[in-house]
Design a protein around this motif. Structure first.
Motif, PDB file in Angstrom:
ATOM      1  N   ASN A  51       1.425  -1.005  -0.006  1.00  0.00           N
ATOM      2  CA  ASN A  51      -0.265   0.598  -0.012  1.00  0.00           C
ATOM      3  C   ASN A  51       1.346   1.270   0.448  1.00  0.00           C
ATOM      4  O   ASN A  51       1.739   1.718   0.558  1.00  0.00           O
ATOM      5  CB  ASN A  51      -0.717   0.071   1.223  1.00  0.00           C
ATOM      6  CG  ASN A  51      -1.669   1.342   1.499  1.00  0.00           C
ATOM      7  OD1 ASN A  51      -2.676   1.385   0.498  1.00  0.00           O
ATOM      8  ND2 ASN A  51      -1.763   1.906   2.057  1.00  0.00           N
TER       9      ASN A  51
ATOM     10  N   ARG B 211      -9.175  -7.315   6.652  1.00  0.00           N
ATOM     11  CA  ARG B 211      -9.604  -6.641   6.247  1.00  0.00           C
ATOM     12  C   ARG B 211      -9.672  -6.820   4.405  1.00  0.00           C
ATOM     13  O   ARG B 211      -8.247  -7.684   4.125  1.00  0.00           O
ATOM     14  CB  ARG B 211      -9.039  -5.146   5.983  1.00  0.00           C
ATOM     15  CG  ARG B 211      -9.171  -4.044   7.214  1.00  0.00           C
ATOM     16  CD  ARG B 211      -8.662  -2.846   6.788  1.00  0.00           C
ATOM     17  NE  ARG B 211      -9.202  -1.533   8.088  1.00  0.00           N
ATOM     18  CZ  ARG B 211     -10.244  -1.007   8.692  1.00  0.00           C
ATOM     19  NH1 ARG B 211     -10.200  -0.337   7.572  1.00  0.00           N
ATOM     20  NH2 ARG B 211     -10.158  -0.558   9.698  1.00  0.00           N
TER      21      ARG B 211
ATOM     22  N   THR C 131      -9.034  -5.372   1.582  1.00  0.00           N
ATOM     23  CA  THR C 131      -8.232  -5.023   0.940  1.00  0.00           C
ATOM     24  C   THR C 131      -6.853  -5.265   0.905  1.00  0.00           C
ATOM     25  O   THR C 131      -6.310  -5.550   0.947  1.00  0.00           O
ATOM     26  CB  THR C 131      -7.828  -3.714   1.541  1.00  0.00           C
ATOM     27  OG1 THR C 131      -8.496  -3.132   2.690  1.00  0.00           O
ATOM     28  CG2 THR C 131      -9.598  -2.774   1.187  1.00  0.00           C
ATOM     29  N   SER C 132      -5.754  -6.009   2.180  1.00  0.00           N
ATOM     30  CA  SER C 132      -4.591  -6.488   2.613  1.00  0.00           C
ATOM     31  C   SER C 132      -5.109  -7.759   3.038  1.00  0.00           C
ATOM     32  O   SER C 132      -3.946  -8.117   2.747  1.00  0.00           O
ATOM     33  CB  SER C 132      -4.556  -5.131   4.040  1.00  0.00           C
ATOM     34  OG  SER C 132      -5.059  -5.540   5.062  1.00  0.00           O
TER      35      SER C 132
ATOM     36  N   THR D 203     -10.323   4.344   7.960  1.00  0.00           N
ATOM     37  CA  THR D 203      -8.887   3.927   6.760  1.00  0.00           C
ATOM     38  C   THR D 203      -7.578   4.199   7.239  1.00  0.00           C
ATOM     39  O   THR D 203      -6.899   5.556   6.342  1.00  0.00           O
ATOM     40  CB  THR D 203      -9.576   4.159   5.839  1.00  0.00           C
ATOM     41  OG1 THR D 203     -11.022   3.108   5.562  1.00  0.00           O
ATOM     42  CG2 THR D 203      -8.988   3.032   4.837  1.00  0.00           C
TER      43      THR D 203
ATOM     44  N   GLN E   1      -4.411   1.748   4.386  1.00  0.00           N
ATOM     45  CA  GLN E   1      -4.782   1.338   3.395  1.00  0.00           C
ATOM     46  C   GLN E   1      -4.978   2.166   2.763  1.00  0.00           C
ATOM     47  O   GLN E   1      -5.368   3.509   2.329  1.00  0.00           O
ATOM     48  CB  GLN E   1      -6.244   0.484   3.771  1.00  0.00           C
ATOM     49  CG  GLN E   1      -6.007  -0.357   4.518  1.00  0.00           C
ATOM     50  CD  GLN E   1      -5.400  -1.877   5.123  1.00  0.00           C
ATOM     51  OE1 GLN E   1      -5.539  -2.426   3.677  1.00  0.00           O
ATOM     52  NE2 GLN E   1      -5.364  -2.785   5.345  1.00  0.00           N
TER      53      GLN E   1
ATOM     54  N   ASP F 157      -7.811   1.632   0.039  1.00  0.00           N
ATOM     55  CA  ASP F 157      -9.702   1.280  -0.187  1.00  0.00           C
ATOM     56  C   ASP F 157      -9.713   1.626   1.040  1.00  0.00           C
ATOM     57  O   ASP F 157      -9.056   0.635   1.849  1.00  0.00           O
ATOM     58  CB  ASP F 157      -9.874   0.899  -1.284  1.00  0.00           C
ATOM     59  CG  ASP F 157      -8.832   1.377  -2.755  1.00  0.00           C
ATOM     60  OD1 ASP F 157      -9.175   2.280  -3.521  1.00  0.00           O
ATOM     61  OD2 ASP F 157      -7.959   0.438  -2.531  1.00  0.00           O
TER      62      ASP F 157
ATOM     63  N   ASP G 250     -12.486  -0.908   3.236  1.00  0.00           N
ATOM     64  CA  ASP G 250     -13.124  -2.485   2.934  1.00  0.00           C
ATOM     65  C   ASP G 250     -14.665  -2.344   3.877  1.00  0.00           C
ATOM     66  O   ASP G 250     -15.190  -1.931   4.873  1.00  0.00           O
ATOM     67  CB  ASP G 250     -12.532  -3.179   3.921  1.00  0.00           C
ATOM     68  CG  ASP G 250     -12.634  -4.487   4.372  1.00  0.00           C
ATOM     69  OD1 ASP G 250     -13.973  -4.536   3.493  1.00  0.00           O
ATOM     70  OD2 ASP G 250     -12.143  -5.546   4.477  1.00  0.00           O
TER      71      ASP G 250
END
Length: 346
Positions: A104, A170, A172-173, A216, A219, A221, A223
């Motif tokens: 990220n 999350r 996203t990760s 957030t 990250q 974005d 989640d």
């Protein structure tokens, strides 16, 4: 007093020192202090000059801090920290680890090529193996035991702000396809295993966890699943009878936590709840009166007001945070750290 990284350790070894003991002693009237994040291992590190809790030197250094706070009648929990992918090999000593090999855009406080310290771009992490996961759970448990030996009254697990526990939660990760990724149950598995291991090591009444479902950070974005998943996590944490559940709010990229969510938390979580994030005396009193929180933690006001409790109690004005002097937040010596006057000394 909320946890705040200040990066003032003794080198080499990132050892807590007498200057840090004085800093925390000055603020012991907070009743409960949560220390700055303390990495549980070398690879857990993500910011230079932060105090560890994984060597005997760390334990001995922290004893100076806990003794100073206890002598003033205060209590202090240590925040146990693993940053996961939010690191650089020059800080961690190896490639940072994460649930998945997903980078990220991010910066952390580390060594600059030209010397000194400043903000540097993080490295691409490697995905944790099963052995890494088992070892990390054990590192958390051992760090908790070390904290008790060092004199801490308890520990707070850092499960917020895009660090390792949050990264597992999350989507996203966490792109894993094994038992630690994919379904809600799988993404909850690692944070729950860490918490249970620490509870087993030192007792649930000495363990807390910090979460940030409406923030957030670390990250790219948002989640969309994290708020619902956090409720599921909290429901599974409730039987552990933790010392408190700590919500970090209103920082970085955030949305305000709605009262409806706070009520959902209250409905499933019967134990103490702490909140932190730009609260004032008025807003802190209000959320306690509403029944949504039992404790409110203050962060930056404690930097410039070591006697924040007394100032609030007596209605004294607060020394404002000097954001132009932001450089003194991280690193350096006594300036901008232990040299703020009390109200009676103004």
């Amino acid at each position: 007093m909320a946890p705040m990284t200040r990066s003032r350790t003794e080198q080499p070894g990132d050892v807590p020192n007498a200057l840090m003991a004085e800093y925390y002693r000055q603020r012991a009237s907070a009743a409960l202090i949560i220390s700055e994040g303390a990495p549980i291992s070398a690879v857990a590190r993500g910011y230079s000059l932060t105090p560890g809790i994984y060597t005997q030197a760390h334990i001995d250094g922290w004893k100076k801090v806990t003794d100073a706070v206890h002598q003033q009648g205060g209590k202090i929990f240590i925040q146990l920290w693993h940053v996961g992918r939010r690191s650089h090999s020059s800080i961690a000593g190896e490639t940072p680890v994460a649930p998945s090999a997903v980078k990220n855009p991010d910066q952390v406080y580390g060594p600059l090529p030209e010397g000194g310290f400043g903000m540097i771009e993080t490295d691409m992490p490697r995905a944790m193996t099963q052995d890494d996961i088992v070892a990390t759970i054990a590192d958390f448990a051992q760090a908790a035991k070390n904290a008790v030996v060092a004199g801490f009254d308890g520990v707070e697990l850092h499960g917020a702000h895009g660090y390792l526990l949050d990264q597992f939660l999350r989507t996203t990760s966490n792109h894993r396809t094994d038992q630690y990724g994919g379904s809600n149950e799988n993404r909850l598995r690692f944070p729950l295993a860490v918490t249970q291991a620490v509870v087993d090591a030192i007792g649930g009444d000495k363990v807390a966890i910090r979460l940030s479902p409406f923030v957030t950070e670390g990250q790219a974005d948002v989640d969309p699943h994290i708020t619902d998943l956090t409720l599921q996590l909290i429901a599974k944490l409730a039987p552990m009878n933790l010392a408190y559940l700590h919500f970090s709010e209103n920082i970085s990229n955030y949305t305000e936590m709605p009262d409806s969510y706070r009520q959902q938390v209250r409905d499933i979580y019967p134990n103490p709840i702490m909140v932190a994030g730009k609260y004032t005396q008025a807003s802190a009193s209000k959320i306690i009166e509403q029944g949504y929180a039992d404790l409110v933690a203050f962060g930056q006001p404690f930097i410039t007001n070591p006697d924040l409790v007394e100032r609030i109690h007596h209605g004294f004005s607060l020394t404002p945070v000097d954001y132009d002097a932001h450089a003194t937040f991280y690193g350096g010596g006594a300036e901008g750290y232990t040299d703020y006057p009390t109200a009676t000394a103004d």
